[in-house]
Design a protein around this motif. Structure first.
Motif, PDB file in Angstrom:
ATOM      1  N   LEU A  59       0.844  -1.204   0.000  1.00 34.03           N
ATOM      2  CA  LEU A  59       0.000   0.000   0.000  1.00 34.03           C
ATOM      3  C   LEU A  59       0.879   1.254   0.000  1.00 34.03           C
ATOM      4  O   LEU A  59       0.598   2.228  -0.711  1.00 34.03           O
ATOM      5  CB  LEU A  59      -0.930  -0.021   1.228  1.00 34.03           C
ATOM      6  N   ILE A  69      -6.076   6.536  -3.061  1.00 35.57           N
ATOM      7  CA  ILE A  69      -7.468   6.182  -2.749  1.00 35.57           C
ATOM      8  C   ILE A  69      -7.779   6.987  -1.495  1.00 35.57           C
ATOM      9  O   ILE A  69      -6.983   6.978  -0.542  1.00 35.57           O
ATOM     10  CB  ILE A  69      -7.611   4.666  -2.472  1.00 35.57           C
ATOM     11  N   TYR A 147      -9.383  -4.749   1.453  1.00 35.24           N
ATOM     12  CA  TYR A 147      -7.983  -4.777   0.995  1.00 35.24           C
ATOM     13  C   TYR A 147      -7.528  -6.219   1.048  1.00 35.24           C
ATOM     14  O   TYR A 147      -7.741  -6.904   2.050  1.00 35.24           O
ATOM     15  CB  TYR A 147      -7.134  -3.913   1.938  1.00 35.24           C
ATOM     16  N   GLU A 172     -15.317   0.296  -1.921  1.00 33.82           N
ATOM     17  CA  GLU A 172     -14.130   0.169  -2.784  1.00 33.82           C
ATOM     18  C   GLU A 172     -13.278  -1.036  -2.365  1.00 33.82           C
ATOM     19  O   GLU A 172     -13.330  -1.467  -1.213  1.00 33.82           O
ATOM     20  CB  GLU A 172     -13.279   1.444  -2.681  1.00 33.82           C
ATOM     21  N   LEU A 174      -9.270  -3.052  -3.000  1.00 41.73           N
ATOM     22  CA  LEU A 174      -7.904  -2.951  -3.519  1.00 41.73           C
ATOM     23  C   LEU A 174      -7.243  -4.310  -3.340  1.00 41.73           C
ATOM     24  O   LEU A 174      -7.203  -4.847  -2.231  1.00 41.73           O
ATOM     25  CB  LEU A 174      -7.139  -1.871  -2.734  1.00 41.73           C
ATOM     26  N   SER A 208      -5.208   0.179 -12.396  1.00 43.79           N
ATOM     27  CA  SER A 208      -4.235  -0.829 -11.968  1.00 43.79           C
ATOM     28  C   SER A 208      -2.874  -0.442 -12.522  1.00 43.79           C
ATOM     29  O   SER A 208      -2.774   0.235 -13.551  1.00 43.79           O
ATOM     30  CB  SER A 208      -4.653  -2.219 -12.456  1.00 43.79           C
ATOM     31  N   PHE A 219      -1.225  -3.570  -8.392  1.00 41.28           N
ATOM     32  CA  PHE A 219      -2.401  -3.284  -7.562  1.00 41.28           C
ATOM     33  C   PHE A 219      -3.572  -3.114  -8.502  1.00 41.28           C
ATOM     34  O   PHE A 219      -3.404  -2.671  -9.658  1.00 41.28           O
ATOM     35  CB  PHE A 219      -2.178  -2.021  -6.704  1.00 41.28           C
ATOM     36  N   HIS A 221      -7.450  -1.401  -8.246  1.00 43.25           N
ATOM     37  CA  HIS A 221      -8.448  -0.660  -7.462  1.00 43.25           C
ATOM     38  C   HIS A 221      -9.808  -0.901  -8.119  1.00 43.25           C
ATOM     39  O   HIS A 221      -9.946  -0.696  -9.327  1.00 43.25           O
ATOM     40  CB  HIS A 221      -8.065   0.829  -7.472  1.00 43.25           C
TER      41      HIS A 221
END
Ligand SMILES: C[S@@+](CC[C@H](N)C(=O)[O-])C[C@H]1O[C@@H](n2cnc3c(N)ncnc32)[C@H](O)[C@@H]1O
Length: 224
Positions: A59, A69, A147, A172, A174, A208, A219, A221
């Protein structure tokens, strides 16, 4: 030492998210969270800040890549693959008025996660398998943010199952994807393409990108 002197030592700071700062330190720019707690994994503490080390936290690597984010201080978070709480500790600095349900199935790192949760009231550690979300459905409520960082072959399916069960409408997600865990023989870009396709069928992929400090990872999102 006066507060003024301390401020001068760490140079200028720029707030990038709630309780997250980019700070000039000598020649370097480092990432840190504002925290009233001590060091958890050997990271440096200076004044009210705890350094957030990108090689230890995907992160942090994503934030240093420039992707944001807007994690809100009152968010409820479901964190899958908490390990000993390195990233959880910084996320807990951010969601200081919210809560993190931190799922980890390995007993060894979990011991350190419990120590962290004893110190901070906004972390609820769960010794559970993220592929069996029904086992913790009596504890975990609907959340704003999921997450996931578990580096497993079926990590996308596990992420989607948890989204279906726990993500609020408009929430959301991730996911940190490790190419080699999904397929050790295929080329990473090919693996990532498959992951994005699978995710797109069920959720909206917002962004991403690859991550520095974490080879062959991306990652992604998503919005639920
Ligand atoms: C890369 S580490 C996580 C590091 C952590 N997210 C951090 O940044 O501090 C992956 C963790 O996921 C855990 N894990 C893998 N599969 C899991 C599953 N199905 N359920 C719960 N935890 C899992 C592993 O035991 C390991 O501790």
């Amino acid at each position: 030492m006066s507060a003024k002197k301390k401020t001068q030592e760490i140079g200028k700071s720029q707030k990038i998210l709630h309780n997250v700062y980019l700070i000039e330190k000598g020649e370097k720019q480092i990432l840190a969270t504002k925290s009233r707690y001590g060091s958890h994994y050997g990271e440096k503490k200076f004044g009210e800040f705890r350094e957030w080390i990108p090689s230890r936290s995907k992160l942090a690597a994503m934030l240093l890549r420039g992707y944001r984010i807007d994690i809100r201080p009152d968010w409820k978070v479901l964190y899958l693959g908490a390990a000993s709480g390195t990233t959880v500790s910084h996320l807990a600095d951010i969601v200081e008025k919210g809560v993190i349900y931190a799922v980890e199935y390995s007993a060894k790192p979990f011991t350190k996660l419990i120590e962290l949760a004893e110190e901070r009231r906004n972390i609820i550690p769960l010794l559970e398998d993220a592929s069996k979300p029904q086992r913790y459905s009596g504890i975990v409520e609907k959340v704003d943010f999921i997450y996931q960082d578990i580096a497993q072959k079926n990590q996308v399916e596990i992420f989607l199952d948890n989204i279906r069960m726990f993500l609020k409408k408009g929430g959301e997600g991730l996911i940190m994807v490790k190419a080699r865990s999904i397929d050790s023989t295929a080329e990473p870009p090919e693996v990532f393409e498959g992951v994005l396709k699978k995710l797109s069928r069920r959720v909206k992929v917002v962004a991403s990108d690859t991550l520095e400090y974490h080879r062959d990872h991306i990652f992604v999102h998503v919005w639920g």
